[in-house]
Scaffold this motif. Structure first.
Motif, PDB file in Angstrom:
ATOM      1  N   ARG A   1      60.556  34.547  35.680  1.00  0.00           N
ATOM      2  CA  ARG A   1      62.016  35.408  35.955  1.00  0.00           C
ATOM      3  C   ARG A   1      61.781  36.421  37.243  1.00  0.00           C
ATOM      4  NH1 ARG A   1      64.500  38.365  30.996  1.00  0.00           N
ATOM      5  NH2 ARG A   1      62.633  39.784  31.250  1.00  0.00           N
ATOM      6  N   ALA A   2      62.843  36.499  37.959  1.00  0.00           N
ATOM      7  CA  ALA A   2      63.028  37.281  39.225  1.00  0.00           C
ATOM      8  C   ALA A   2      64.233  38.217  38.947  1.00  0.00           C
ATOM      9  CB  ALA A   2      62.656  36.438  40.243  1.00  0.00           C
ATOM     10  N   TYR A   3      64.155  39.454  39.014  1.00  0.00           N
ATOM     11  CA  TYR A   3      65.308  40.469  39.071  1.00  0.00           C
ATOM     12  C   TYR A   3      65.527  41.073  40.421  1.00  0.00           C
ATOM     13  CZ  TYR A   3      68.055  44.450  37.381  1.00  0.00           C
ATOM     14  OH  TYR A   3      69.029  45.374  37.412  1.00  0.00           O
ATOM     15  N   ASP A   4      66.584  40.839  40.854  1.00  0.00           N
ATOM     16  CA  ASP A   4      66.868  41.399  42.463  1.00  0.00           C
ATOM     17  C   ASP A   4      67.451  42.706  42.022  1.00  0.00           C
ATOM     18  OD1 ASP A   4      68.243  42.192  44.708  1.00  0.00           O
ATOM     19  OD2 ASP A   4      68.543  39.940  45.129  1.00  0.00           O
TER      20      ASP A   4
ATOM     21  N   VAL B   1      66.501  34.766  39.020  1.00  0.00           N
ATOM     22  CA  VAL B   1      65.849  33.563  38.237  1.00  0.00           C
ATOM     23  C   VAL B   1      65.490  33.980  36.801  1.00  0.00           C
ATOM     24  CG1 VAL B   1      63.894  32.331  38.134  1.00  0.00           C
ATOM     25  CG2 VAL B   1      64.719  32.777  40.396  1.00  0.00           C
ATOM     26  N   LYS B   2      66.587  33.416  35.961  1.00  0.00           N
ATOM     27  CA  LYS B   2      66.410  33.760  34.491  1.00  0.00           C
ATOM     28  C   LYS B   2      65.349  32.935  33.670  1.00  0.00           C
ATOM     29  CE  LYS B   2      71.293  34.678  34.749  1.00  0.00           C
ATOM     30  NZ  LYS B   2      72.719  34.371  34.342  1.00  0.00           N
ATOM     31  N   GLU B   3      65.179  31.996  34.020  1.00  0.00           N
ATOM     32  CA  GLU B   3      64.128  31.176  33.079  1.00  0.00           C
ATOM     33  C   GLU B   3      63.699  29.747  33.804  1.00  0.00           C
ATOM     34  OE1 GLU B   3      61.637  30.251  29.645  1.00  0.00           O
ATOM     35  OE2 GLU B   3      62.535  32.123  30.219  1.00  0.00           O
ATOM     36  N   ALA B   4      62.385  29.705  34.255  1.00  0.00           N
ATOM     37  CA  ALA B   4      62.061  28.608  35.081  1.00  0.00           C
ATOM     38  C   ALA B   4      60.569  28.349  34.427  1.00  0.00           C
ATOM     39  CB  ALA B   4      61.804  29.018  36.499  1.00  0.00           C
ATOM     40  N   ASN B   5      60.635  27.079  34.047  1.00  0.00           N
ATOM     41  CA  ASN B   5      59.186  26.154  33.657  1.00  0.00           C
ATOM     42  C   ASN B   5      59.056  24.990  34.402  1.00  0.00           C
ATOM     43  OD1 ASN B   5      58.196  27.982  31.199  1.00  0.00           O
ATOM     44  ND2 ASN B   5      60.662  27.577  30.984  1.00  0.00           N
ATOM     45  N   MET B   6      58.001  24.754  35.161  1.00  0.00           N
ATOM     46  CA  MET B   6      57.905  23.500  35.952  1.00  0.00           C
ATOM     47  C   MET B   6      56.470  23.556  36.210  1.00  0.00           C
ATOM     48  SD  MET B   6      59.274  24.800  39.728  1.00  0.00           S
ATOM     49  CE  MET B   6      58.848  23.068  40.507  1.00  0.00           C
TER      50      MET B   6
ATOM     51  N   ARG C   1      59.835  13.622  40.611  1.00  0.00           N
ATOM     52  CA  ARG C   1      60.361  14.074  39.598  1.00  0.00           C
ATOM     53  C   ARG C   1      61.284  15.171  40.148  1.00  0.00           C
ATOM     54  NH1 ARG C   1      57.793  17.320  36.473  1.00  0.00           N
ATOM     55  NH2 ARG C   1      56.058  17.659  37.993  1.00  0.00           N
ATOM     56  N   ILE C   2      62.300  15.360  39.377  1.00  0.00           N
ATOM     57  CA  ILE C   2      63.446  16.125  39.781  1.00  0.00           C
ATOM     58  C   ILE C   2      63.567  17.479  38.771  1.00  0.00           C
ATOM     59  CG2 ILE C   2      65.912  16.402  40.474  1.00  0.00           C
ATOM     60  CD1 ILE C   2      65.573  13.575  41.044  1.00  0.00           C
ATOM     61  N   TYR C   3      63.451  18.720  39.243  1.00  0.00           N
ATOM     62  CA  TYR C   3      64.233  19.711  38.083  1.00  0.00           C
ATOM     63  C   TYR C   3      65.563  20.066  38.673  1.00  0.00           C
ATOM     64  CZ  TYR C   3      59.332  20.455  36.417  1.00  0.00           C
ATOM     65  OH  TYR C   3      58.193  20.284  35.958  1.00  0.00           O
ATOM     66  N   VAL C   4      66.490  20.358  37.936  1.00  0.00           N
ATOM     67  CA  VAL C   4      67.914  20.611  37.985  1.00  0.00           C
ATOM     68  C   VAL C   4      67.986  22.279  37.712  1.00  0.00           C
ATOM     69  CG1 VAL C   4      70.096  20.503  37.581  1.00  0.00           C
ATOM     70  CG2 VAL C   4      68.595  18.328  37.700  1.00  0.00           C
TER      71      VAL C   4
ATOM     72  N   GLY D   1      70.449  30.222  37.534  1.00  0.00           N
ATOM     73  CA  GLY D   1      69.186  30.988  37.440  1.00  0.00           C
ATOM     74  C   GLY D   1      68.253  30.186  36.607  1.00  0.00           C
ATOM     75  N   LYS D   2      68.406  29.074  35.760  1.00  0.00           N
ATOM     76  CA  LYS D   2      67.690  28.526  35.207  1.00  0.00           C
ATOM     77  C   LYS D   2      67.346  27.354  35.400  1.00  0.00           C
ATOM     78  CE  LYS D   2      69.265  31.031  30.900  1.00  0.00           C
ATOM     79  NZ  LYS D   2      69.828  31.033  29.457  1.00  0.00           N
ATOM     80  N   ILE D   3      66.059  26.706  35.139  1.00  0.00           N
ATOM     81  CA  ILE D   3      65.722  25.336  35.205  1.00  0.00           C
ATOM     82  C   ILE D   3      66.476  24.747  33.938  1.00  0.00           C
ATOM     83  CG2 ILE D   3      63.945  23.467  35.140  1.00  0.00           C
ATOM     84  CD1 ILE D   3      62.476  25.055  37.111  1.00  0.00           C
ATOM     85  N   VAL D   4      67.343  23.878  34.024  1.00  0.00           N
ATOM     86  CA  VAL D   4      68.112  23.389  32.714  1.00  0.00           C
ATOM     87  C   VAL D   4      67.825  21.954  32.606  1.00  0.00           C
ATOM     88  CG1 VAL D   4      69.727  24.764  33.116  1.00  0.00           C
ATOM     89  CG2 VAL D   4      69.893  22.653  34.373  1.00  0.00           C
ATOM     90  N   GLY D   5      67.043  21.403  33.255  1.00  0.00           N
ATOM     91  CA  GLY D   5      66.659  19.895  33.147  1.00  0.00           C
ATOM     92  C   GLY D   5      65.368  19.051  33.947  1.00  0.00           C
ATOM     93  N   GLU D   6      64.776  18.353  33.612  1.00  0.00           N
ATOM     94  CA  GLU D   6      63.875  17.431  34.170  1.00  0.00           C
ATOM     95  C   GLU D   6      64.062  15.981  34.281  1.00  0.00           C
ATOM     96  OE1 GLU D   6      59.172  16.724  34.056  1.00  0.00           O
ATOM     97  OE2 GLU D   6      59.967  18.309  32.803  1.00  0.00           O
TER      98      GLU D   6
END
Length: 507
Positions: free
Chosen positions: A268-271, A279-284, A477-480, A484-489
């Motif tokens: 996550r990243a808070y401005d 960025v609220k939630e990113a897993n990759m 591979r593609i992340y979407v 602010g979240k990675i919502v799909g792969e």
């Protein structure tokens, strides 16, 4: 639409060591949308700068015939007085001023010695009525999105009684919706009798709106195509690059990927300035030798994610876990990231990627000056040799290594920016909009280079792109991302534009 509103005859323009335009002829019919295409460095923008008076009469050879009269523009004011208005890629708006102030800046509505603000506001609303009637004219330009800023630029042109509107890469920094809206406006202007010249690298847009297409290559006119001739993208590309590009996305070799080189969990990243999470939630994760694409709409958090990973350039408050080559890390600044083997190519090559007033050689070597030290000084011979090697390998078109990057075409500037990072030999390279604003030939070369880096050098790449065909054509591979979240792969084999867009808008 039979008569010509503009004829540029025998236009020749020289710069030190290079002929930018060589006896170019351009004919534009009254009331048409005329598209000007060609590779970076082909002379498109130079030709339009001559038309606009940016390069005044006497600094070039040839004639400009506008509305049946020869014109000898001494400056931009002269061309605008004749009814020719140019909107450049870098918008000429004053961020701290309001919309209505920007529209009439330089040709203010006066009542005696003073500006008549009531009439100014009323006229600004009238001009915007057919472009964006709900746009609040009292807003400051800095508070508008890029798409709305483009509309303000067009409103400025209309307020000057424009007869010929020149747009230089107007959609290069717009998302898909804003681009479609802008193209609709250009078509509506045609219905009002306004002639447009559109410079664009996006051939899909060119094919959609053009009545006539003029193709330049290496400063020369190589083709003039009419819509009745049944425009084809393959024909335009062949004229642009002088050869056929059968597949815009080079074929990838089938291979097994290596171990995970990079991974983030619950990132996550808070401005602090915006007072919200960008960025609220990113897993990759990324494997060795893999190209991973990140897709998403404008504002989805893609660039913010990259900046938070690359030494947290914007000083976000970050949390979550990051692993690089199996080690848990947290880069405090870009220097630490570079030392570890992570590099980031900015989407804004002019603002953040390059030092425009420095020469090609310095821009290439600036990230690894320690490698060039000889005692207390830089080994200039070694520096020249290294820069020359990248110039040849990436086919950077420049008169010399001493040429300022400012004077290179967009595609060659991008190659210099990539060379800068290749010099430090990263293990993971983040490319943020790597082909924005460059032509199809230069795109093909950058795509080929990306394949070479992962297949022969064992590098890994994260590619952020707003162009879905590019994401699909180049990624393993593609992340979407959305909100602010990675919502799909998606794996390369299952990914489609429809699936990506469905993920991007469902958040």
């Amino acid at each position: 639409m039979g008569d010509f509103i503009l004829e540029m005859r025998g236009i020749t323009k020289d710069f030190p060591g290079v002929r930018a335009l060589d006896n170019v002829e351009l004919k534009v019919k009254r009331g048409e949308i005329h598209c000007l295409v060609g590779e970076n460095g082909s002379g498109k923008s130079t030709l339009m700068k001559i038309l606009s008076g940016f390069y005044p009469y006497g600094e070039f050879q040839g004639q400009i015939i506008f509305e049946g009269k020869e014109r000898r523009f001494k400056n931009i004011h002269d061309s605008e007085a004749a009814g020719i208005v140019t909107i450049y890629q870098e918008l000429a708006l004053v961020p701290e001023m309001t919309v209505y102030e920007n529209i009439f800046l330089g040709h203010e509505i006066r009542n005696g010695r003073f500006i008549d603000w009531n009439r100014t506001i009323a006229e600004a609303k009238r001009v915007l009525q057919e472009l964006k009637p709900d746009l609040d004219v009292s807003l400051k330009v800095k508070d508008l999105g890029v798409g709305h800023q483009q509309i303000v630029e067009i409103a400025k042109a209309l307020s000057k009684n424009v007869k010929l509107l020149v747009l230089d890469e107007p959609t290069s920094s717009l998302n898909e919706d804003d681009s479609e809206h802008l193209l609709r406006i250009i078509k509506e202007l045609k219905n009002r009798g306004i002639t447009s010249i559109l410079i664009s690298h996006k051939l899909k847009e060119v094919l959609e709106v053009a009545d006539t297409i003029t193709v330049l290559r290496d400063g020369k006119l190589v083709a003039r195509l009419e819509r009745k001739e049944d425009f084809k993208e393959s024909v335009i590309i062949k004229h642009m690059v002088g050869r056929e590009i059968e597949d815009i996305y080079p074929k990838r070799k089938k291979r097994e990927f290596g171990e995970k080189i990079f991974e983030i969990r619950h990132w996550r990243a808070y401005d602090k300035k915006l007072e919200r999470y960008v960025v609220k939630e990113a897993n990759m994760y990324v494997r060795k030798g893999e190209i991973v694409g990140i897709a998403g709409l404008m504002g989805s958090g893609r660039t913010e994610l990259a900046l938070s990973l690359f030494g947290n350039v914007r000083d976000y408050v970050v949390d979550g876990e990051m692993y690089f080559e199996g080690n848990k890390v947290r880069f405090q600044n870009p220097t630490e990231a570079i030392k570890a083997g992570l590099a980031y190519l900015s989407e804004d090559r002019k603002g953040n990627g390059l030092i425009l007033n420095f020469d090609v050689k310095t821009n290439i070597t600036i990230t690894g000056l320690k490698k060039l030290k000889k005692g207390l000084f830089i080994d200039e011979n070694k520096e020249i040799k290294i820069a020359e090697g990248f110039k040849e390998a990436l086919r950077i078109k420049t008169s010399s290594l001493e040429q300022k990057v400012l004077n290179l075409s967009g595609g060659n500037q991008q190659k210099v920016a990539i060379a800068k990072w290749l010099f430090v030999k990263p293990k993971l390279l983040i490319l943020d909009e790597p082909t924005r604003g460059i032509d199809v030939g230069a795109k093909y070369e950058i795509y080929s280079l990306m394949n070479q880096l992962v297949e022969e050098e064992g590098m890994s790449i994260i590619m952020i792109s707003s162009e879905l065909p590019e994401v699909l054509g180049m990624s393993d591979r593609i992340y979407v991302m959305a909100g602010g979240k990675i919502v799909g792969e998606l794996d390369r084999s299952e990914a489609t534009q429809e699936k990506i867009m469905a993920m991007a808008i469902e958040y």
